[in-house]
Design a protein around this motif. Structure first.
Motif, PDB file in Angstrom:
ATOM      1  N   SER A   7       0.852  -1.179   0.000  1.00 16.87           N
ATOM      2  CA  SER A   7       0.000   0.000   0.000  1.00 16.87           C
ATOM      3  C   SER A   7       0.894   1.237   0.000  1.00 16.87           C
ATOM      4  O   SER A   7       2.087   1.132   0.309  1.00 16.87           O
ATOM      5  N   GLY A   8       0.300   2.385  -0.344  1.00 20.64           N
ATOM      6  CA  GLY A   8       1.031   3.636  -0.232  1.00 20.64           C
ATOM      7  C   GLY A   8       1.451   4.272  -1.533  1.00 20.64           C
ATOM      8  O   GLY A   8       2.016   5.366  -1.535  1.00 20.64           O
ATOM      9  N   GLY A   9       1.205   3.633  -2.667  1.00 20.87           N
ATOM     10  CA  GLY A   9       1.570   4.241  -3.934  1.00 20.87           C
ATOM     11  C   GLY A   9       0.664   5.408  -4.272  1.00 20.87           C
ATOM     12  O   GLY A   9      -0.310   5.684  -3.578  1.00 20.87           O
ATOM     13  N   GLY A  10       1.002   6.102  -5.368  1.00 27.02           N
ATOM     14  CA  GLY A  10       0.170   7.219  -5.785  1.00 27.02           C
ATOM     15  C   GLY A  10       0.907   8.162  -6.698  1.00 27.02           C
ATOM     16  O   GLY A  10       1.978   7.850  -7.211  1.00 27.02           O
ATOM     17  N   LEU A  11       0.313   9.335  -6.876  1.00 29.16           N
ATOM     18  CA  LEU A  11       0.874  10.386  -7.723  1.00 29.16           C
ATOM     19  C   LEU A  11       1.504  11.450  -6.837  1.00 29.16           C
ATOM     20  O   LEU A  11       0.869  11.918  -5.875  1.00 29.16           O
ATOM     21  N   VAL A  12       2.722  11.826  -7.165  1.00 27.38           N
ATOM     22  CA  VAL A  12       3.423  12.835  -6.376  1.00 27.38           C
ATOM     23  C   VAL A  12       4.242  13.711  -7.319  1.00 27.38           C
ATOM     24  O   VAL A  12       4.682  13.247  -8.387  1.00 27.38           O
ATOM     25  N   GLN A  13       4.443  14.948  -6.944  1.00 29.84           N
ATOM     26  CA  GLN A  13       5.243  15.859  -7.757  1.00 29.84           C
ATOM     27  C   GLN A  13       6.728  15.601  -7.546  1.00 29.84           C
ATOM     28  O   GLN A  13       7.134  15.093  -6.489  1.00 29.84           O
ATOM     29  N   PRO A  14       7.544  15.957  -8.521  1.00 27.56           N
ATOM     30  CA  PRO A  14       8.999  15.824  -8.338  1.00 27.56           C
ATOM     31  C   PRO A  14       9.453  16.552  -7.082  1.00 27.56           C
ATOM     32  O   PRO A  14       8.986  17.668  -6.795  1.00 27.56           O
ATOM     33  N   GLY A  16       8.825  15.418  -4.133  1.00 29.01           N
ATOM     34  CA  GLY A  16       7.936  14.999  -3.060  1.00 29.01           C
ATOM     35  C   GLY A  16       8.339  13.673  -2.443  1.00 29.01           C
ATOM     36  O   GLY A  16       9.377  13.087  -2.787  1.00 29.01           O
ATOM     37  N   SER A  17       7.498  13.209  -1.517  1.00 33.89           N
ATOM     38  CA  SER A  17       7.786  11.974  -0.772  1.00 33.89           C
ATOM     39  C   SER A  17       6.583  11.047  -0.770  1.00 33.89           C
ATOM     40  O   SER A  17       5.435  11.498  -0.850  1.00 33.89           O
ATOM     41  N   LEU A  18       6.872   9.764  -0.662  1.00 33.59           N
ATOM     42  CA  LEU A  18       5.855   8.734  -0.475  1.00 33.59           C
ATOM     43  C   LEU A  18       6.424   7.671   0.443  1.00 33.59           C
ATOM     44  O   LEU A  18       7.644   7.468   0.487  1.00 33.59           O
ATOM     45  N   ARG A  19       5.528   6.973   1.134  1.00 37.99           N
ATOM     46  CA  ARG A  19       5.942   5.862   1.980  1.00 37.99           C
ATOM     47  C   ARG A  19       5.142   4.629   1.585  1.00 37.99           C
ATOM     48  O   ARG A  19       3.908   4.635   1.675  1.00 37.99           O
ATOM     49  N   LEU A  20       5.847   3.615   1.142  1.00 43.40           N
ATOM     50  CA  LEU A  20       5.213   2.360   0.797  1.00 43.40           C
ATOM     51  C   LEU A  20       5.264   1.409   1.993  1.00 43.40           C
ATOM     52  O   LEU A  20       6.234   1.404   2.749  1.00 43.40           O
ATOM     53  N   SER A  21       4.208   0.605   2.122  1.00 42.18           N
ATOM     54  CA  SER A  21       4.152  -0.406   3.172  1.00 42.18           C
ATOM     55  C   SER A  21       3.910  -1.772   2.551  1.00 42.18           C
ATOM     56  O   SER A  21       3.223  -1.888   1.533  1.00 42.18           O
ATOM     57  N   CYS A  22       4.450  -2.794   3.180  1.00 39.71           N
ATOM     58  CA  CYS A  22       4.239  -4.173   2.735  1.00 39.71           C
ATOM     59  C   CYS A  22       4.016  -5.030   3.969  1.00 39.71           C
ATOM     60  O   CYS A  22       4.923  -5.182   4.788  1.00 39.71           O
ATOM     61  N   ALA A  23       2.812  -5.569   4.065  1.00 43.05           N
ATOM     62  CA  ALA A  23       2.467  -6.424   5.192  1.00 43.05           C
ATOM     63  C   ALA A  23       2.567  -7.884   4.773  1.00 43.05           C
ATOM     64  O   ALA A  23       1.968  -8.289   3.769  1.00 43.05           O
ATOM     65  N   ALA A  24       3.309  -8.660   5.543  1.00 46.43           N
ATOM     66  CA  ALA A  24       3.472 -10.085   5.264  1.00 46.43           C
ATOM     67  C   ALA A  24       2.462 -10.898   6.077  1.00 46.43           C
ATOM     68  O   ALA A  24       2.090 -10.506   7.183  1.00 46.43           O
ATOM     69  N   SER A  25       2.057 -12.036   5.518  1.00 45.13           N
ATOM     70  CA  SER A  25       1.052 -12.878   6.182  1.00 45.13           C
ATOM     71  C   SER A  25       1.669 -13.792   7.231  1.00 45.13           C
ATOM     72  O   SER A  25       0.947 -14.502   7.931  1.00 45.13           O
ATOM     73  N   VAL A  26       2.998 -13.779   7.318  1.00 48.03           N
ATOM     74  CA  VAL A  26       3.694 -14.605   8.295  1.00 48.03           C
ATOM     75  C   VAL A  26       4.643 -13.720   9.098  1.00 48.03           C
ATOM     76  O   VAL A  26       4.905 -12.579   8.716  1.00 48.03           O
ATOM     77  N   SER A  27       5.148 -14.253  10.170  1.00 45.96           N
ATOM     78  CA  SER A  27       6.135 -13.511  10.935  1.00 45.96           C
ATOM     79  C   SER A  27       7.362 -13.260  10.077  1.00 45.96           C
ATOM     80  O   SER A  27       7.900 -14.179   9.456  1.00 45.96           O
ATOM     81  N   ILE A  28       7.805 -12.000  10.043  1.00 43.53           N
ATOM     82  CA  ILE A  28       8.955 -11.708   9.190  1.00 43.53           C
ATOM     83  C   ILE A  28      10.245 -12.291   9.768  1.00 43.53           C
ATOM     84  O   ILE A  28      11.276 -12.284   9.104  1.00 43.53           O
ATOM     85  N   PHE A  29      10.158 -12.829  10.968  1.00 47.99           N
ATOM     86  CA  PHE A  29      11.327 -13.533  11.501  1.00 47.99           C
ATOM     87  C   PHE A  29      11.559 -14.848  10.761  1.00 47.99           C
ATOM     88  O   PHE A  29      12.656 -15.406  10.826  1.00 47.99           O
ATOM     89  N   THR A  30      10.520 -15.325  10.058  1.00 46.29           N
ATOM     90  CA  THR A  30      10.656 -16.577   9.299  1.00 46.29           C
ATOM     91  C   THR A  30      11.061 -16.322   7.853  1.00 46.29           C
ATOM     92  O   THR A  30      11.180 -17.264   7.073  1.00 46.29           O
ATOM     93  N   VAL A  31      11.252 -15.064   7.501  1.00 50.39           N
ATOM     94  CA  VAL A  31      11.631 -14.684   6.141  1.00 50.39           C
ATOM     95  C   VAL A  31      13.053 -14.148   6.174  1.00 50.39           C
ATOM     96  O   VAL A  31      13.385 -13.320   7.018  1.00 50.39           O
ATOM     97  N   ASN A  32      13.869 -14.601   5.253  1.00 50.56           N
ATOM     98  CA  ASN A  32      15.281 -14.246   5.293  1.00 50.56           C
ATOM     99  C   ASN A  32      15.572 -12.862   4.718  1.00 50.56           C
ATOM    100  O   ASN A  32      16.452 -12.156   5.198  1.00 50.56           O
ATOM    101  N   THR A  33      14.838 -12.495   3.684  1.00 49.52           N
ATOM    102  CA  THR A  33      15.036 -11.198   3.044  1.00 49.52           C
ATOM    103  C   THR A  33      13.688 -10.625   2.644  1.00 49.52           C
ATOM    104  O   THR A  33      12.826 -11.351   2.138  1.00 49.52           O
ATOM    105  N   MET A  34      13.513  -9.340   2.870  1.00 47.64           N
ATOM    106  CA  MET A  34      12.331  -8.631   2.372  1.00 47.64           C
ATOM    107  C   MET A  34      12.779  -7.322   1.763  1.00 47.64           C
ATOM    108  O   MET A  34      13.818  -6.767   2.157  1.00 47.64           O
ATOM    109  N   GLY A  35      11.984  -6.842   0.834  1.00 44.63           N
ATOM    110  CA  GLY A  35      12.354  -5.563   0.247  1.00 44.63           C
ATOM    111  C   GLY A  35      11.468  -5.172  -0.917  1.00 44.63           C
ATOM    112  O   GLY A  35      10.318  -5.610  -1.001  1.00 44.63           O
ATOM    113  N   TRP A  36      12.043  -4.366  -1.793  1.00 38.62           N
ATOM    114  CA  TRP A  36      11.276  -3.760  -2.867  1.00 38.62           C
ATOM    115  C   TRP A  36      12.032  -3.832  -4.194  1.00 38.62           C
ATOM    116  O   TRP A  36      13.242  -3.589  -4.235  1.00 38.62           O
ATOM    117  N   TYR A  37      11.291  -4.152  -5.222  1.00 33.40           N
ATOM    118  CA  TYR A  37      11.747  -4.060  -6.595  1.00 33.40           C
ATOM    119  C   TYR A  37      10.788  -3.124  -7.327  1.00 33.40           C
ATOM    120  O   TYR A  37       9.694  -2.839  -6.828  1.00 33.40           O
TER     121      TYR A  37
END
Length: 119
Positions: A7-14, A16-37
């Motif tokens: 969540s958190g995408g949208g239209l912004v002017q040059p 500007g700022s945005l904050r993206l969020s990513c909620a995982a369905s499992v504990s992130i302690f069980t995931v070795n790597t998380m991030g964004w492409y």
């Protein structure tokens, strides 16, 4: 199986700022790597920022000093704070998770969220 919801995408002017969020369905302690492409029209998907389970980070050169990846363990959520956005940051941003297994590893992807930087 790991489900990722962005969540958190949208239209912004040059500049500007945005904050993206990513909620995982499992504990992130069980995931070795998380991030964004991200993937811009006509281009290949590229790494933006990733964080390992020990909080080691890796950023694309094009976003260093402008983007920051962070995580909130209690809510199994990873964030991408994007500042000083540029037109070339326009893309669909995908949350990514990798869980190591005995067979090597499994990659998971969110559905993507559009970020458009335009005046």
């Amino acid at each position: 199986q790991v489900q990722l919801v962005e969540s958190g995408g949208g239209l912004v002017q040059p500049g500007g700022s945005l904050r993206l969020s990513c909620a995982a369905s499992v504990s992130i302690f069980t995931v070795n790597t998380m991030g964004w492409y991200r993937q811009a029209p006509g281009k290949q998907r590229e790494l933006v920022a990733v964080m390992t389970s020990v909080r080691s980070t890796n950023y694309a050169d094009s976003v260093k000093g402008r983007f920051t990846i962070s995580r909130e363990d209690a809510n199994n959520t990873v964030f991408l704070q994007m500042n000083n956005l540029k037109a070339e940051d326009t893309a669909v941003y995908y949350c990514y998770a990798r869980r190591l297994t005995m067979a090597g590893g499994v990659n998971y992807w969110g559905q993507g969220t559009q970020v458009t930087v335009s005046s």
